[in-house]
Design a protein around this motif. Structure first.
Motif, PDB file in Angstrom:
ATOM      1  N   ASN A 176      11.987  -8.989  94.926  1.00 40.00           N
ATOM      2  CA  ASN A 176      12.300 -10.097  94.026  1.00 40.00           C
ATOM      3  C   ASN A 176      13.258 -11.091  94.695  1.00 40.00           C
ATOM      4  O   ASN A 176      13.100 -12.313  94.560  1.00 40.00           O
ATOM      5  CB  ASN A 176      12.917  -9.554  92.736  1.00 40.00           C
ATOM      6  CG  ASN A 176      12.912 -10.563  91.620  1.00 40.00           C
ATOM      7  OD1 ASN A 176      11.865 -11.007  91.180  1.00 40.00           O
ATOM      8  ND2 ASN A 176      14.090 -10.930  91.150  1.00 40.00           N
ATOM      9  N   GLN A 177      14.261 -10.563  95.421  1.00 38.07           N
ATOM     10  CA  GLN A 177      15.211 -11.444  96.102  1.00 38.07           C
ATOM     11  C   GLN A 177      14.538 -12.215  97.235  1.00 38.07           C
ATOM     12  O   GLN A 177      14.793 -13.414  97.432  1.00 38.07           O
ATOM     13  CB  GLN A 177      16.382 -10.618  96.648  1.00 38.07           C
ATOM     14  CG  GLN A 177      17.531 -11.458  97.202  1.00 38.07           C
ATOM     15  CD  GLN A 177      18.111 -12.394  96.160  1.00 38.07           C
ATOM     16  OE1 GLN A 177      18.460 -11.966  95.065  1.00 38.07           O
ATOM     17  NE2 GLN A 177      18.211 -13.679  96.477  1.00 38.07           N
ATOM     18  N   GLN A 178      13.666 -11.535  97.977  1.00 33.96           N
ATOM     19  CA  GLN A 178      12.937 -12.215  99.053  1.00 33.96           C
ATOM     20  C   GLN A 178      12.022 -13.295  98.492  1.00 33.96           C
ATOM     21  O   GLN A 178      11.913 -14.395  99.051  1.00 33.96           O
ATOM     22  CB  GLN A 178      12.120 -11.193  99.855  1.00 33.96           C
ATOM     23  CG  GLN A 178      12.973 -10.269 100.716  1.00 33.96           C
ATOM     24  CD  GLN A 178      12.128  -9.206 101.394  1.00 33.96           C
ATOM     25  OE1 GLN A 178      11.098  -8.778 100.874  1.00 33.96           O
ATOM     26  NE2 GLN A 178      12.569  -8.763 102.562  1.00 33.96           N
ATOM     27  N   ALA A 207      12.508 -14.950  95.728  1.00 34.97           N
ATOM     28  CA  ALA A 207      13.373 -16.052  95.298  1.00 34.97           C
ATOM     29  C   ALA A 207      13.746 -16.939  96.488  1.00 34.97           C
ATOM     30  O   ALA A 207      13.747 -18.172  96.383  1.00 34.97           O
ATOM     31  CB  ALA A 207      14.630 -15.501  94.627  1.00 34.97           C
ATOM     32  N   SER A 208      14.062 -16.317  97.631  1.00 38.33           N
ATOM     33  CA  SER A 208      14.439 -17.084  98.821  1.00 38.33           C
ATOM     34  C   SER A 208      13.273 -17.919  99.337  1.00 38.33           C
ATOM     35  O   SER A 208      13.443 -19.085  99.734  1.00 38.33           O
ATOM     36  CB  SER A 208      14.930 -16.136  99.919  1.00 38.33           C
ATOM     37  OG  SER A 208      16.047 -15.397  99.481  1.00 38.33           O
ATOM     38  N   GLU A 248      20.518  -5.768  88.529  1.00 39.87           N
ATOM     39  CA  GLU A 248      21.644  -5.122  89.201  1.00 39.87           C
ATOM     40  C   GLU A 248      22.685  -4.650  88.190  1.00 39.87           C
ATOM     41  O   GLU A 248      23.258  -3.556  88.325  1.00 39.87           O
ATOM     42  CB  GLU A 248      22.277  -6.088  90.202  1.00 39.87           C
ATOM     43  CG  GLU A 248      21.428  -6.306  91.454  1.00 39.87           C
ATOM     44  CD  GLU A 248      21.953  -7.427  92.324  1.00 39.87           C
ATOM     45  OE1 GLU A 248      22.957  -8.058  91.922  1.00 39.87           O
ATOM     46  OE2 GLU A 248      21.383  -7.659  93.402  1.00 39.87           O
ATOM     47  N   LEU A 272      13.889  -4.837  93.698  1.00 45.23           N
ATOM     48  CA  LEU A 272      15.004  -5.773  93.835  1.00 45.23           C
ATOM     49  C   LEU A 272      14.919  -6.544  95.153  1.00 45.23           C
ATOM     50  O   LEU A 272      15.147  -7.758  95.187  1.00 45.23           O
ATOM     51  CB  LEU A 272      16.332  -5.018  93.746  1.00 45.23           C
ATOM     52  CG  LEU A 272      16.786  -4.574  92.353  1.00 45.23           C
ATOM     53  CD1 LEU A 272      18.012  -3.684  92.452  1.00 45.23           C
ATOM     54  CD2 LEU A 272      17.084  -5.773  91.474  1.00 45.23           C
ATOM     55  N   LEU A 273      14.599  -5.833  96.237  1.00 45.35           N
ATOM     56  CA  LEU A 273      14.466  -6.492  97.535  1.00 45.35           C
ATOM     57  C   LEU A 273      13.310  -7.484  97.519  1.00 45.35           C
ATOM     58  O   LEU A 273      13.442  -8.622  97.983  1.00 45.35           O
ATOM     59  CB  LEU A 273      14.261  -5.449  98.630  1.00 45.35           C
ATOM     60  CG  LEU A 273      14.067  -5.982 100.047  1.00 45.35           C
ATOM     61  CD1 LEU A 273      15.286  -6.793 100.484  1.00 45.35           C
ATOM     62  CD2 LEU A 273      13.807  -4.832 101.019  1.00 45.35           C
ATOM     63  N   ASN A 321      17.399 -10.836  89.102  1.00 51.32           N
ATOM     64  CA  ASN A 321      18.017  -9.842  89.986  1.00 51.32           C
ATOM     65  C   ASN A 321      19.423  -9.478  89.516  1.00 51.32           C
ATOM     66  O   ASN A 321      19.822  -8.313  89.553  1.00 51.32           O
ATOM     67  CB  ASN A 321      18.051 -10.366  91.421  1.00 51.32           C
ATOM     68  CG  ASN A 321      17.065  -9.645  92.312  1.00 51.32           C
ATOM     69  OD1 ASN A 321      16.019  -9.221  91.850  1.00 51.32           O
ATOM     70  ND2 ASN A 321      17.385  -9.503  93.576  1.00 51.32           N
ATOM     71  N   ARG A 322      20.201 -10.484  89.080  1.00 56.19           N
ATOM     72  CA  ARG A 322      21.544 -10.194  88.566  1.00 56.19           C
ATOM     73  C   ARG A 322      21.469  -9.285  87.344  1.00 56.19           C
ATOM     74  O   ARG A 322      22.261  -8.353  87.189  1.00 56.19           O
ATOM     75  CB  ARG A 322      22.262 -11.496  88.213  1.00 56.19           C
ATOM     76  CG  ARG A 322      22.750 -12.279  89.406  1.00 56.19           C
ATOM     77  CD  ARG A 322      23.824 -13.292  89.006  1.00 56.19           C
ATOM     78  NE  ARG A 322      23.305 -14.268  88.061  1.00 56.19           N
ATOM     79  CZ  ARG A 322      22.772 -15.420  88.410  1.00 56.19           C
ATOM     80  NH1 ARG A 322      22.665 -15.743  89.699  1.00 56.19           N
ATOM     81  NH2 ARG A 322      22.340 -16.282  87.497  1.00 56.19           N
ATOM     82  N   THR A 359      16.454 -15.181  90.786  1.00 51.20           N
ATOM     83  CA  THR A 359      17.832 -14.800  91.112  1.00 51.20           C
ATOM     84  C   THR A 359      18.560 -14.289  89.882  1.00 51.20           C
ATOM     85  O   THR A 359      19.292 -13.295  89.932  1.00 51.20           O
ATOM     86  CB  THR A 359      18.584 -16.011  91.708  1.00 51.20           C
ATOM     87  OG1 THR A 359      17.888 -16.466  92.870  1.00 51.20           O
ATOM     88  CG2 THR A 359      19.999 -15.625  92.095  1.00 51.20           C
ATOM     89  N   SER A 413      12.851 -20.014  91.583  1.00 52.10           N
ATOM     90  CA  SER A 413      13.880 -19.368  92.397  1.00 52.10           C
ATOM     91  C   SER A 413      15.084 -18.979  91.546  1.00 52.10           C
ATOM     92  O   SER A 413      15.601 -17.864  91.665  1.00 52.10           O
ATOM     93  CB  SER A 413      14.311 -20.304  93.525  1.00 52.10           C
ATOM     94  OG  SER A 413      15.359 -19.734  94.279  1.00 52.10           O
TER      95      SER A 413
END
Length: 359
Positions: free
Chosen positions: A22-24, A26-27, A108, A19-20, A104-105, A101, A97
């Motif tokens: 994937n979020q990084q 995306a950013s 989660e 998750l971390l 990730n939703r 995101t 991106s």
């Protein structure tokens, strides 16, 4: 010539670690950094040596011209299923991106559901394990001592439930061995299902048949698909391609199968609702909303609304699961304990009734 050491197999990336990552990612892609360079930069900030090496290997493949789907597909044991195809869809549409995101939703939400199940099951399981230890001790050391006494008290005519308890006491160790073997086989079979696309579809079919979990799972994957399709439509994809790629991003093999069937029929000129007849997981309401949105030129808004609707359904399902599962398991444990107690008390009650009758 020296013998080379065999490369150790890669293990799956941890959920929180993924998750971390994937979020990084995306950013970084949102900032316009090329994917290969972004992966190199991410690798420098990761503390896990195995994860860092894994990302650097993928970046190296991409720099050598390997397609992104193949670069991640070669390491499908380390990443979630279809992750490479999700990245490919994001790259092709220029919405990587947003796709990451949205993924990730979805993860989660799935993780929250998993935590609810674990929290709801853990307390009853602790009680069940302690109860099993106590009952095993009673069946091994105490109950066999009463068999001859109770048999003499009632003249050998023991109730059926009591006879069952004594039979279980004589075979309590083999009983737990059989239970352990059955649980082990179930775990191995489910793990085997997860290793192949066909097996994952079979496992999904089993989940969908469960009363509350099935509705929750269906709402979760449909929410993910609707959100991904909204991004794809905004990027200029047509409806058949958005259906295919949106289903891929959901991670559901059954949804991918349904969407491929619908897309092929739509491309041959079939009406969207007619094409969706008889699908296993893709509902007609979903397709009707897509058709209506396309006719009114509001398709992206309709898909966003669908995503929110199914996400709300998933949250309601999570609450229902939390409400039902814990009391249900506690009641089940109570019934098992009550049967053991009643089975031992029945002969005594029988003797008391016979003494009262003779008195």
């Amino acid at each position: 010539v020296e013998k080379a050491e065999g490369q150790r197999p890669r293990t799956a990336v941890g959920r929180n670690e993924f998750l971390l990552f994937n979020q990084q990612l995306a950013s970084i892609t949102k900032a316009g950094v090329p994917l290969e360079r972004g992966l190199r930069e991410l690798a420098q900030d990761i503390t896990s040596k195995s994860m860092r090496q894994l990302i650097e290997d993928i970046a190296g493949d991409l720099e050598r011209g390997v397609p992104i789907e193949q670069a991640f597909g070669k390491r499908e044991g380390s990443f979630p299923p279809l992750y490479g195809r999700i990245l490919k869809a994001g790259v092709e549409t220029g919405r990587l991106s947003e796709m990451l995101t949205s993924l990730n939703r979805h993860l989660e939400l799935a993780g929250h559901t998993r935590r609810i199940v674990i929290e709801a099951v853990s307390y009853p399981l602790v009680i069940l394990v302690l109860g099993a230890i106590i009952i095993t001790g009673l069946f091994l050391l105490v109950i066999p001592q009463f068999e001859s006494i109770l048999s003499e008290m009632v003249g050998g005519r023991l109730p059926v439930l009591t006879l069952g308890m004594f039979a279980l006491a004589r075979h309590i160790i083999p009983f737990w061995i059989v239970v352990g073997i059955v649980l082990g086989v179930v775990i191995i079979v489910f793990a085997g299902f997860s290793s192949t696309p066909g097996g994952r579809r079979v496992k999904e079919s089993l989940f969908l048949r469960l009363p509350v979990i099935g509705r929750l799972y269906r709402a979760t994957v449909l929410s993910r698909m609707a959100e991904a399709m909204a991004v794809l439509i905004g990027a200029g994809c047509d409806i058949p391609e958005a259906l295919r790629l949106g289903a891929v991003s959901s991670g559901s093999g059954l949804l991918v199968q349904d969407s491929d069937t619908v897309s092929q029929q739509v491309e041959r000129g079939t009406n969207l609702l007619e094409a969706g007849h008889g699908m296993r997981i893709l509902p007609r309401l979903f397709l009707y909303s897509i058709q209506l949105g396309a006719q009114r030129n509001e398709l992206q808004d309709n898909l966003n609304s669908l995503g929110e609707m199914y996400a709300d359904q998933a949250r309601v399902g999570q609450s229902q699961l939390q409400t039902i599962l814990l009391p249900g398991m506690i009641v089940g444990i109570g019934v098992l304990v009550a049967m053991a107690i009643v089975g031992m008390l029945l002969p005594i009650i029988q003797v008391v009734q016979s003494l009262s009758a003779t008195g």
